[in-house]
Motif scaffolding. Structure first.
Motif, PDB file in Angstrom:
ATOM      1  N   LEU A  64      -1.300  28.851 -12.013  1.00  0.00           N
ATOM      2  CA  LEU A  64      -2.547  29.114 -12.728  1.00  0.00           C
ATOM      3  C   LEU A  64      -2.367  30.200 -13.787  1.00  0.00           C
ATOM      4  N   ALA A  65      -1.572  31.209 -13.450  1.00  0.00           N
ATOM      5  CA  ALA A  65      -1.332  32.299 -14.408  1.00  0.00           C
ATOM      6  C   ALA A  65      -0.633  31.796 -15.664  1.00  0.00           C
ATOM      7  N   SER A  66       0.167  30.743 -15.512  1.00  0.00           N
ATOM      8  CA  SER A  66       0.892  30.210 -16.674  1.00  0.00           C
ATOM      9  C   SER A  66      -0.046  29.570 -17.685  1.00  0.00           C
ATOM     10  N   ALA A  67      -1.290  29.289 -17.258  1.00  0.00           N
ATOM     11  CA  ALA A  67      -2.251  28.653 -18.169  1.00  0.00           C
ATOM     12  C   ALA A  67      -2.655  29.582 -19.308  1.00  0.00           C
ATOM     13  N   GLN A  68      -2.475  30.885 -19.110  1.00  0.00           N
ATOM     14  CA  GLN A  68      -2.868  31.853 -20.143  1.00  0.00           C
ATOM     15  C   GLN A  68      -2.110  31.642 -21.449  1.00  0.00           C
ATOM     16  N   ASN A  69      -0.865  31.198 -21.328  1.00  0.00           N
ATOM     17  CA  ASN A  69      -0.032  31.002 -22.513  1.00  0.00           C
ATOM     18  C   ASN A  69       0.194  29.526 -22.832  1.00  0.00           C
ATOM     19  N   ALA A  70      -0.577  28.666 -22.168  1.00  0.00           N
ATOM     20  CA  ALA A  70      -0.374  27.226 -22.351  1.00  0.00           C
ATOM     21  C   ALA A  70      -1.344  26.665 -23.385  1.00  0.00           C
ATOM     22  N   ASP A  71      -0.994  25.511 -23.886  1.00  0.00           N
ATOM     23  CA  ASP A  71      -1.883  24.787 -24.794  1.00  0.00           C
ATOM     24  C   ASP A  71      -3.047  24.206 -23.984  1.00  0.00           C
ATOM     25  N   PRO A  72      -4.265  24.231 -24.517  1.00  0.00           N
ATOM     26  CA  PRO A  72      -5.412  23.681 -23.783  1.00  0.00           C
ATOM     27  C   PRO A  72      -5.201  22.261 -23.286  1.00  0.00           C
ATOM     28  N   SER A  73      -4.387  21.521 -23.983  1.00  0.00           N
ATOM     29  CA  SER A  73      -4.126  20.134 -23.563  1.00  0.00           C
ATOM     30  C   SER A  73      -3.355  20.074 -22.242  1.00  0.00           C
ATOM     31  N   GLN A  74      -2.778  21.208 -21.835  1.00  0.00           N
ATOM     32  CA  GLN A  74      -1.979  21.252 -20.599  1.00  0.00           C
ATOM     33  C   GLN A  74      -2.788  21.731 -19.397  1.00  0.00           C
ATOM     34  N   TYR A  75      -4.030  22.128 -19.622  1.00  0.00           N
ATOM     35  CA  TYR A  75      -4.824  22.721 -18.544  1.00  0.00           C
ATOM     36  C   TYR A  75      -4.999  21.786 -17.348  1.00  0.00           C
ATOM     37  N   ASP A  76      -5.292  20.533 -17.618  1.00  0.00           N
ATOM     38  CA  ASP A  76      -5.513  19.584 -16.508  1.00  0.00           C
ATOM     39  C   ASP A  76      -4.260  19.427 -15.663  1.00  0.00           C
ATOM     40  N   GLU A  77      -3.135  19.348 -16.342  1.00  0.00           N
ATOM     41  CA  GLU A  77      -1.865  19.171 -15.611  1.00  0.00           C
ATOM     42  C   GLU A  77      -1.530  20.429 -14.817  1.00  0.00           C
ATOM     43  N   ILE A  78      -1.817  21.595 -15.389  1.00  0.00           N
ATOM     44  CA  ILE A  78      -1.559  22.863 -14.692  1.00  0.00           C
ATOM     45  C   ILE A  78      -2.460  22.983 -13.461  1.00  0.00           C
ATOM     46  N   ASN A  79      -3.738  22.657 -13.627  1.00  0.00           N
ATOM     47  CA  ASN A  79      -4.667  22.712 -12.491  1.00  0.00           C
ATOM     48  C   ASN A  79      -4.272  21.739 -11.382  1.00  0.00           C
ATOM     49  N   ALA A  80      -3.790  20.576 -11.776  1.00  0.00           N
ATOM     50  CA  ALA A  80      -3.373  19.576 -10.780  1.00  0.00           C
ATOM     51  C   ALA A  80      -2.188  20.087  -9.964  1.00  0.00           C
ATOM     52  N   ARG A  81      -1.226  20.716 -10.640  1.00  0.00           N
ATOM     53  CA  ARG A  81      -0.056  21.262  -9.929  1.00  0.00           C
ATOM     54  C   ARG A  81      -0.465  22.427  -9.030  1.00  0.00           C
TER      55      ARG A  81
END
Length: 214
Positions: A159-176
């Motif tokens: 979840l912390a990695s979402a801070q530097n991720a592209d918004p398009s990656q949020y769903d995939e990050i949340n799923a993991r």
């Protein structure tokens, strides 16, 4: 003359050896008890094992001695022998509850926590009125919290990695992250089975359920 002295010395040594071999199991056990009182656990264990070797097949093995053997082995950190002799003690029906606890303790020291869990779960059920029940549950709950914290921390890092991720990656990050949270959940549920008032487990499980419901 030198030859006669040599022969006499050899005969004396042999006689001493014969006398040593003639010690009874009871005598060896008593010497082991003395060594144990003096906290010489290595010597005590050696004496007890010699006593066991010489024990009459027609007599039941002294239960307290077997338990003492296990204790000495644990004290010198010979966990293989500790498990062996605590197992014998439990089979004899002598202090089965604390013997089971120390079997689990020895397995933990050997980094065999999967087997430790099995021993503790069985012991908690079998010795439900034991005064050592709290110690058994504490060891088991500590194990469950440790196992649960691994995927929980992994989820938090994802979840912390979402801070530097592209918004398009949020769903995939949340799923993991949710996948890791789902792996953590059963461990905290198990912890609460044995310690319903554990605040850490309750708070963490609440956080997990909140994340998974979003």
């Amino acid at each position: 003359m030198k030859y006669l002295l040599t022969v006499s010395f050899v005969l004396f040594a042999l006689a001493g050896s014969v006398l040593a071999q003639e010690k009874t199991a009871a005598e060896l056990k008593n010497e082991g008890n003395d060594a144990l009182r003096n906290k010489d656990y290595k010597a005590a264990l050696e004496l007890y094992e010699k006593a066991l070797e010489n024990w009459s097949a027609e007599e039941p093995v002294d239960e307290a001695m077997v338990y003492n053997m296990a204790t000495c082995a644990r004290r010198i950190e010979n966990y293989d022998k500790a498990i062996k002799y605590y197992g014998m003690s439990e089979q004899q029906g002598f202090r089965g509850d604390i013997s089971s606890y120390y079997i689990a303790y020895s397995l933990k020291k050997q980094d065999n926590e999967d087997e430790m869990e099995k021993v503790l779960v069985s012991a908690i059920e079998e010795y439900s009125s034991s005064k050592y029940l709290g110690h058994m549950k504490k060891m088991l709950v500590t194990y469950y919290l440790k196992k649960g914290s691994e995927p929980f921390n992994e989820a938090s890092q994802i979840l912390a990695s979402a801070q530097n991720a592209d918004p398009s990656q949020y769903d995939e990050i949340n799923a993991r992250a949710n996948e890791a949270f789902a792996k953590a959940k059963p461990w905290f549920e198990k912890a609460l089975e044995y310690d319903p008032d554990n605040e850490s487990a309750k708070a963490t499980l609440e956080e997990i359920n909140k994340r998974l419901s979003e």
